[in-house]
Enzyme design. Structure first.
Site, PDB file in Angstrom:
ATOM      1  N   TYR A  48       1.009  -1.095  -0.157  1.00  0.00           N
ATOM      2  CA  TYR A  48      -0.260  -0.100  -0.139  1.00  0.00           C
ATOM      3  C   TYR A  48       0.931   1.313   0.059  1.00  0.00           C
ATOM      4  O   TYR A  48       1.805   1.248   0.832  1.00  0.00           O
ATOM      5  CB  TYR A  48      -0.721   0.104   1.216  1.00  0.00           C
ATOM      6  CG  TYR A  48      -2.379  -0.062   0.865  1.00  0.00           C
ATOM      7  CD1 TYR A  48      -2.798   0.864   0.047  1.00  0.00           C
ATOM      8  CD2 TYR A  48      -3.064  -1.082   1.277  1.00  0.00           C
ATOM      9  CE1 TYR A  48      -4.238   0.584  -0.547  1.00  0.00           C
ATOM     10  CE2 TYR A  48      -4.443  -1.262   1.103  1.00  0.00           C
ATOM     11  CZ  TYR A  48      -5.087  -0.352  -0.084  1.00  0.00           C
ATOM     12  OH  TYR A  48      -6.438  -0.535  -0.131  1.00  0.00           O
ATOM     13  N   GLU A  50      -0.385   4.717  -0.570  1.00  0.00           N
ATOM     14  CA  GLU A  50      -1.207   5.952  -0.940  1.00  0.00           C
ATOM     15  C   GLU A  50      -0.250   7.188  -0.656  1.00  0.00           C
ATOM     16  O   GLU A  50       0.412   7.236   0.414  1.00  0.00           O
ATOM     17  CB  GLU A  50      -2.282   6.093   0.130  1.00  0.00           C
ATOM     18  CG  GLU A  50      -3.521   5.150  -0.272  1.00  0.00           C
ATOM     19  CD  GLU A  50      -4.530   5.087   0.690  1.00  0.00           C
ATOM     20  OE1 GLU A  50      -4.504   5.489   1.811  1.00  0.00           O
ATOM     21  OE2 GLU A  50      -5.486   4.448   0.216  1.00  0.00           O
ATOM     22  N   ASP A 198      -5.935  13.187 -25.731  1.00  0.00           N
ATOM     23  CA  ASP A 198      -5.864  11.557 -25.320  1.00  0.00           C
ATOM     24  C   ASP A 198      -5.457  10.939 -26.232  1.00  0.00           C
ATOM     25  O   ASP A 198      -6.136  10.557 -27.363  1.00  0.00           O
ATOM     26  CB  ASP A 198      -7.715  11.535 -25.011  1.00  0.00           C
ATOM     27  CG  ASP A 198      -7.793   9.982 -24.563  1.00  0.00           C
ATOM     28  OD1 ASP A 198      -6.612   9.148 -24.615  1.00  0.00           O
ATOM     29  OD2 ASP A 198      -8.919   9.586 -24.136  1.00  0.00           O
ATOM     30  N   THR A 224      -3.843   5.518 -22.055  1.00  0.00           N
ATOM     31  CA  THR A 224      -3.495   4.181 -21.706  1.00  0.00           C
ATOM     32  C   THR A 224      -1.809   3.651 -21.795  1.00  0.00           C
ATOM     33  O   THR A 224      -1.297   4.377 -22.666  1.00  0.00           O
ATOM     34  CB  THR A 224      -4.323   3.361 -22.095  1.00  0.00           C
ATOM     35  OG1 THR A 224      -4.319   3.440 -23.581  1.00  0.00           O
ATOM     36  CG2 THR A 224      -5.705   3.577 -21.709  1.00  0.00           C
ATOM     37  N   LYS A 227      -1.962  -0.011 -25.498  1.00  0.00           N
ATOM     38  CA  LYS A 227      -2.390  -0.055 -26.822  1.00  0.00           C
ATOM     39  C   LYS A 227      -1.136  -0.206 -27.621  1.00  0.00           C
ATOM     40  O   LYS A 227      -0.307  -1.157 -27.480  1.00  0.00           O
ATOM     41  CB  LYS A 227      -3.408   0.972 -27.117  1.00  0.00           C
ATOM     42  CG  LYS A 227      -4.575   0.904 -26.283  1.00  0.00           C
ATOM     43  CD  LYS A 227      -5.685   1.882 -26.687  1.00  0.00           C
ATOM     44  CE  LYS A 227      -6.746   1.715 -25.960  1.00  0.00           C
ATOM     45  NZ  LYS A 227      -7.166   2.334 -24.710  1.00  0.00           N
ATOM     46  N   ARG A 233      -1.808  -3.113 -18.657  1.00  0.00           N
ATOM     47  CA  ARG A 233      -2.981  -2.049 -18.518  1.00  0.00           C
ATOM     48  C   ARG A 233      -2.571  -1.219 -17.510  1.00  0.00           C
ATOM     49  O   ARG A 233      -2.355  -1.295 -16.471  1.00  0.00           O
ATOM     50  CB  ARG A 233      -4.115  -2.889 -18.281  1.00  0.00           C
ATOM     51  CG  ARG A 233      -4.594  -4.109 -19.197  1.00  0.00           C
ATOM     52  CD  ARG A 233      -5.809  -4.503 -18.896  1.00  0.00           C
ATOM     53  NE  ARG A 233      -6.971  -3.865 -19.604  1.00  0.00           N
ATOM     54  CZ  ARG A 233      -7.123  -4.006 -20.926  1.00  0.00           C
ATOM     55  NH1 ARG A 233      -6.553  -4.685 -21.804  1.00  0.00           N
ATOM     56  NH2 ARG A 233      -7.990  -3.040 -21.495  1.00  0.00           N
TER      57      ARG A 233
HETATM   58  N1  DSN Z   1     -11.762   0.184 -25.547  1.00  0.00           N
HETATM   59  C1  DSN Z   1     -10.688   1.068 -26.146  1.00  0.00           C
HETATM   60  C2  DSN Z   1     -10.711   0.769 -27.388  1.00  0.00           C
HETATM   61  O1  DSN Z   1     -10.915  -0.288 -27.758  1.00  0.00           O
HETATM   62  O2  DSN Z   1     -10.536   1.658 -27.990  1.00  0.00           O
HETATM   63  C3  DSN Z   1     -10.687   2.509 -25.961  1.00  0.00           C
HETATM   64  O3  DSN Z   1     -10.880   2.680 -24.317  1.00  0.00           O
END
Ligand code: DSN
Length: 408
Positions: A48, A50, A198, A224, A227, A233
């Site tokens: 933990y 925080e 974003d 994120t 990707k 993630r």
């Molecule tokens: N779920 C993602 C996507 O497939 O583009 C976006 O958050």
């Protein structure tokens, strides 16, 4: 391990097999390296912490502090950002949360934010009616042009002048063309709005220099990490120094509890991998593969939205081939090819059964596939959707095809 959980172990094996035996064309997915997977499965999951480095609510955080600072340094280095001008928060649990914390930090409740229309390629957290974001702030959405399906920046400028949003979000989940962040900056400056980018989908392409960087123009950039960036993630919120206090407070204590330190460790691994010269080659190949696959499918008569792609993904209007997006997704899935159904701009069909499918090449490129394999994949897609070759025959063909391309 003596006391193994056989049930979960079996499911892990099954999922591993599924991933190995199929062709993954989901634009937002990828394969994480073994180092990344080791980091996320590490003892950091026991802690933990925080707070932030040097200011924690629990003891025993000397190693976590070093880890979090290392991750921050790597993020700034990867995107060539001076620590004097930019900061980064690595604790947001994922992309949706990162966007919430950024809005909360910069936009008073109820005030206006402008973002891309979800059905034109935006994201749920860019003010879609089903998202909490639409209940907390007032939204105005910019469309893509009805004939080119690309951004019409002059029209976005006019809309911004009329609506005067406090913040403009640029960045998409299903837009296959280069985003001109300089033009978005000009629009934001004209109306006195913050510019938030974003970059979740294109974070890896930006890191590898194949998509223009938003950093010279944005006030805040969320992403994120799983990707095109190819990590586990997680998320990053990068901000100009002047927003540091507000962003960090917004993430913790206002938004979240303890950070997931094992996730931070895995993000650090991904950021380091993305700094390697081989990552540049990888992202260039992602785009070459997407262009090739879109081209081969176009030659077979598939209607590619905008006619092609500049990045890692593209949309196909499958109704032109006599089926819905759902039909196409299901037919492909039963034959071992994974895609997602997707709305197309100005779609007249419902989100649960839209007119399109979205196709992306990050995952197949990680497996080492190139243009030659894109041709083969286009043929398999056509054999499944148009020739209606039996799923079990196609599944065996797909399985044989992917055997030569190991997953990490
Ligand atoms: N779920 C993602 C996507 O497939 O583009 C976006 O958050």
């Amino acid at each position: 391990m003596k006391d193994k959980d056989k049930e979960v172990g079996k499911l892990i094996k099954e999922e591993e097999r599924r991933q190995k035996d199929t062709i993954n064309l989901i634009a937002s997915e990828n394969f994480v390296s073994q180092n990344g997977r080791e980091a996320i499965g590490s003892v950091f999951c026991n802690k933990y912490s925080e707070g932030y480095p040097g200011k924690r609510y629990y003891a025993g955080n000397e190693v976590v502090d070093t880890l979090e600072q290392l991750t921050q340094n790597r993020a700034l280095k990867l995107y060539k950002l001076s620590p004097k001008k930019w900061g980064v928060n690595v604790q947001a649990l994922s992309g949706a949360a990162a966007n919430f914390w950024a809005y909360f930090a910069l936009v008073p409740l109820g005030e206006k934010i402008m973002g891309q229309e979800l059905s034109h390629g935006g994201h749920l957290t860019h003010g879609a009616p089903v998202s909490h974001t639409s209940k907390i702030w007032t939204w105005v959405h910019y469309p893509v042009d009805s004939s080119t399906h690309r951004f019409e920046y002059d029209a976005i400028m006019e809309l911004a002048k009329k609506e005067k949003p406090r913040l403009i979000v640029a960045g998409a989940s299903a837009y296959s063309r280069i985003i001109d962040f300089k033009k978005f900056r000009k629009i934001a400056d004209t109306v006195g709005a913050y510019l938030m980018v974003d970059m979740a989908h294109i974070a890896g392409l930006i890191a590898g220099g194949i998509h223009p960087s938003p950093f010279p123009y944005a006030d805040i950039v969320t992403t994120t990490t799983h990707k095109t960036l190819r990590g586990t993630r997680g998320a990053l919120i990068l901000f100009k120094k002047e927003f540091e206090k507000e962003i960090n407070k917004s993430v913790f204590p206002a938004g979240q509890g303890g950070p997931h330190d094992h996730q931070t460790a895995a993000i650090a691994v991904a950021l380091n991998e993305a700094m390697r010269p081989s990552f540049k080659i990888y992202v260039r190949q992602i785009v070459q593969n997407a262009k090739a696959l879109a081209g081969f499918l176009k030659a077979k008569g598939y209607a590619i939205i905008t006619g092609g792609t500049d990045n890692h993904l593209f949309l196909i209007d499958v109704t032109k081939k006599g089926m819905s997006g759902n039909d196409a997704q299901n037919l492909l899935e039963h034959a071992g090819i994974t895609v997602n159904k997707n709305g197309i701009p100005y779609d007249t069909r419902k989100p649960m059964d839209p007119s399109g499918i979205r196709i992306g090449t990050p995952a197949v490129t990680t497996r080492g596939m190139r243009e030659k394999e894109m041709r083969a994949i286009s043929e398999m897609i056509d054999d499944i959707l148009m020739e209606r070759i039996r799923p079990e025959i196609m599944k065996a063909r797909v399985k044989k095809f992917v055997k030569k391309f190991p997953t990490p």
